[in-house]
Enzyme design. Structure first.
Site, short mmCIF file in Angstrom:
data_model
loop_
_atom_site.label_atom_id
_atom_site.label_comp_id
_atom_site.label_asym_id
_atom_site.label_seq_id
_atom_site.Cartn_x
_atom_site.Cartn_y
_atom_site.Cartn_z
N ARG A 13 5.90 6.19 8.20
CA ARG A 13 6.84 7.03 7.05
C ARG A 13 5.99 8.34 6.82
O ARG A 13 5.16 8.34 7.25
CB ARG A 13 7.07 6.30 6.06
CG ARG A 13 8.02 5.05 5.96
CD ARG A 13 8.39 4.64 4.74
NE ARG A 13 7.19 3.88 4.05
CZ ARG A 13 6.97 3.88 2.87
NH1 ARG A 13 7.54 4.88 2.12
NH2 ARG A 13 6.02 3.05 2.19
N TYR A 152 -4.24 8.09 -9.51
CA TYR A 152 -4.03 8.95 -8.18
C TYR A 152 -4.81 10.04 -7.84
O TYR A 152 -5.57 10.41 -6.96
CB TYR A 152 -2.49 9.19 -8.00
CG TYR A 152 -2.11 9.94 -6.70
CD1 TYR A 152 -2.01 9.15 -5.64
CD2 TYR A 152 -1.81 11.25 -6.68
CE1 TYR A 152 -1.66 9.64 -4.42
CE2 TYR A 152 -1.41 11.77 -5.33
CZ TYR A 152 -1.33 10.85 -4.42
OH TYR A 152 -0.77 11.77 -3.18
P1 NAP Z 1 5.07 7.50 2.23
O1 NAP Z 1 6.08 8.27 2.84
O2 NAP Z 1 5.03 6.81 0.74
O3 NAP Z 1 4.21 6.64 3.22
C1 NAP Z 1 2.90 6.20 2.93
C2 NAP Z 1 2.65 5.12 4.05
O4 NAP Z 1 1.46 4.65 3.63
C3 NAP Z 1 3.45 4.15 4.82
O5 NAP Z 1 3.14 4.23 6.00
C4 NAP Z 1 2.98 3.01 4.36
O6 NAP Z 1 3.06 1.82 5.05
C5 NAP Z 1 1.51 3.17 3.93
N1 NAP Z 1 1.09 2.28 2.82
C6 NAP Z 1 1.41 2.34 1.62
N2 NAP Z 1 0.57 1.25 0.88
C7 NAP Z 1 -0.22 0.89 2.02
C8 NAP Z 1 -1.28 -0.04 1.68
N3 NAP Z 1 -1.50 -0.77 0.47
N4 NAP Z 1 -1.90 -0.14 2.80
C9 NAP Z 1 -1.60 0.15 3.82
N5 NAP Z 1 -0.84 1.13 4.21
C10 NAP Z 1 -0.14 1.57 3.08
O7 NAP Z 1 3.68 8.62 1.79
P2 NAP Z 1 3.61 10.29 2.26
O8 NAP Z 1 4.02 11.07 1.30
O9 NAP Z 1 3.73 10.15 3.78
O10 NAP Z 1 1.98 10.27 1.88
C11 NAP Z 1 0.76 10.11 3.10
C12 NAP Z 1 -0.39 10.46 2.56
O11 NAP Z 1 -0.25 11.80 1.77
C13 NAP Z 1 -0.91 9.68 1.26
O12 NAP Z 1 -2.13 9.52 1.31
C14 NAP Z 1 -0.55 10.53 0.02
O13 NAP Z 1 -1.05 10.44 -0.98
C15 NAP Z 1 -0.44 12.07 0.79
N6 NAP Z 1 -0.01 12.99 -0.20
C16 NAP Z 1 1.53 13.03 -0.03
C17 NAP Z 1 2.21 14.10 -0.75
C18 NAP Z 1 3.57 14.35 -0.85
O14 NAP Z 1 4.05 15.17 -1.46
N7 NAP Z 1 4.23 13.51 -0.05
C19 NAP Z 1 1.25 15.19 -1.35
C20 NAP Z 1 0.02 15.08 -1.38
C21 NAP Z 1 -0.71 13.96 -0.69
P3 NAP Z 1 4.73 0.98 4.78
O15 NAP Z 1 5.81 1.81 5.37
O16 NAP Z 1 4.43 -0.33 5.34
O17 NAP Z 1 4.99 0.85 3.43
#
Ligand code: NAP
Length: 246
Positions: A13, A152
């Protein structure tokens, strides 16, 4: 990027999925993780037939899971991984007085411990090859802090510290280690916010909008490329101007 072997955690995702697409289109060979069969199916549905993408179930947080994943990843294409992208992450937001030990430990384990274990396990072969790239997906809140996100913010600040320490350890082996700190990006993680909250958030961003996962994936691809060979130990901020002057 052609034929480079790339391990991307959390590729089902959001940002991880965009990173997978960018690397696949650049003809890399990919190992893409998700936590469940449902996530694996999502990866398969998003994979175009000309791409080399191998999905693997992976739960971040333990040394054993990391060792198993690196062993599996090294076996998939019969060679060791060239590029590790520690993208998997989660939130458990609560104010400090309500944050339980479990909320604290789980987020630290998934976001920080997992990146350490995977980096450590992947490095052995990178050191032997005298080449490699590790890219950690951090967050702007590692620098700004955010109420309700002690766990976080601490996990992402830790990840940036790990990035700098590890970069120094392996620089002489031509291995680079960098972080990318996204601002607010449209994914399931920010999708929990109401339209009104998203609007308020966008107003605080100088560019006036929330970012797109592709805008993080493009920087990830650059840091993995030969053009970025002299960049190490850095945190690259991609946030529409939300944070400046670091
Ligand atoms: P997301 O849409 O919630 O997707 C999270 C991904 O991580 C999914 O593929 C999920 O797999 C996997 N995941 C969740 N828990 C896990 C676990 N315990 N072990 C292994 N994999 C796990 O998140 P996102 O927004 O794309 O974020 C990706 C990265 O960017 C993260 O590190 C987040 O902290 C960082 N980030 C995001 C934002 C933002 O605004 N979105 C901002 C700053 C940083 P499943 O699909 O199987 O659950």
């Amino acid at each position: 990027m052609k034929n480079k072997i790339v391990l991307i955690t959390g590729a089902s995702r959001g940002i991880g999925s965009a990173i997978m697409r960018h690397f696949a289109e650049a003809q890399a060979k990919i190992i893409a993780t998700a936590t469940s069969e449902k996530g694996i199916e999502t990866i398969q549905q998003k994979t175009q037939k000309e791409w080399a993408v191998h999905p693997v179930i992976y739960q971040s947080g333990t040394a054993q899971n990391a060792k198993d994943l690196i062993a599996a990843a090294n076996a998939v294409y019969d060679d060791s991984i060239d590029i590790l992208i520690n993208n998997a992450g989660m939130t458990r937001d609560k104010l400090a007085v309500r944050l339980s030990e479990e909320d604290w430990r789980e987020v630290l384990a998934v976001n920080l411990d997992g990146a350490f274990y995977l980096s450590s396990a992947a490095l052995r072969k990178m050191i032997r090859k005298s080449a490699g790239r590790i890219i950690n997906i951090s967050s702007v809140v590692a620098s700004t802090g955010n109420p309700g996100q002690l766990n976080y913010c601490a996990s992402k600040a830790g990840l940036e510290g790990l990035t700098r320490a590890l970069a120094r350890e392996v620089a002489a082996r031509h291995i680079t280690v960098n972080s990318i700190a996204p601002g607010f990006i449209h994914t399931d993680m920010t999708g929990q916010l109401s339209a009104e909250q998203q609007h308020t958030l966008a107003q605080q961003i100088p560019m006036g909008r929330i970012g797109h996962p592709d805008e993080i994936a493009a920087v990830t691809l650059f840091l993995a490329s030969d053009a970025a060979a002299y960049i190490t130990g850095q945190t690259i901020h991609v946030n529409g101007g939300l944070l400046m002057g670091l």
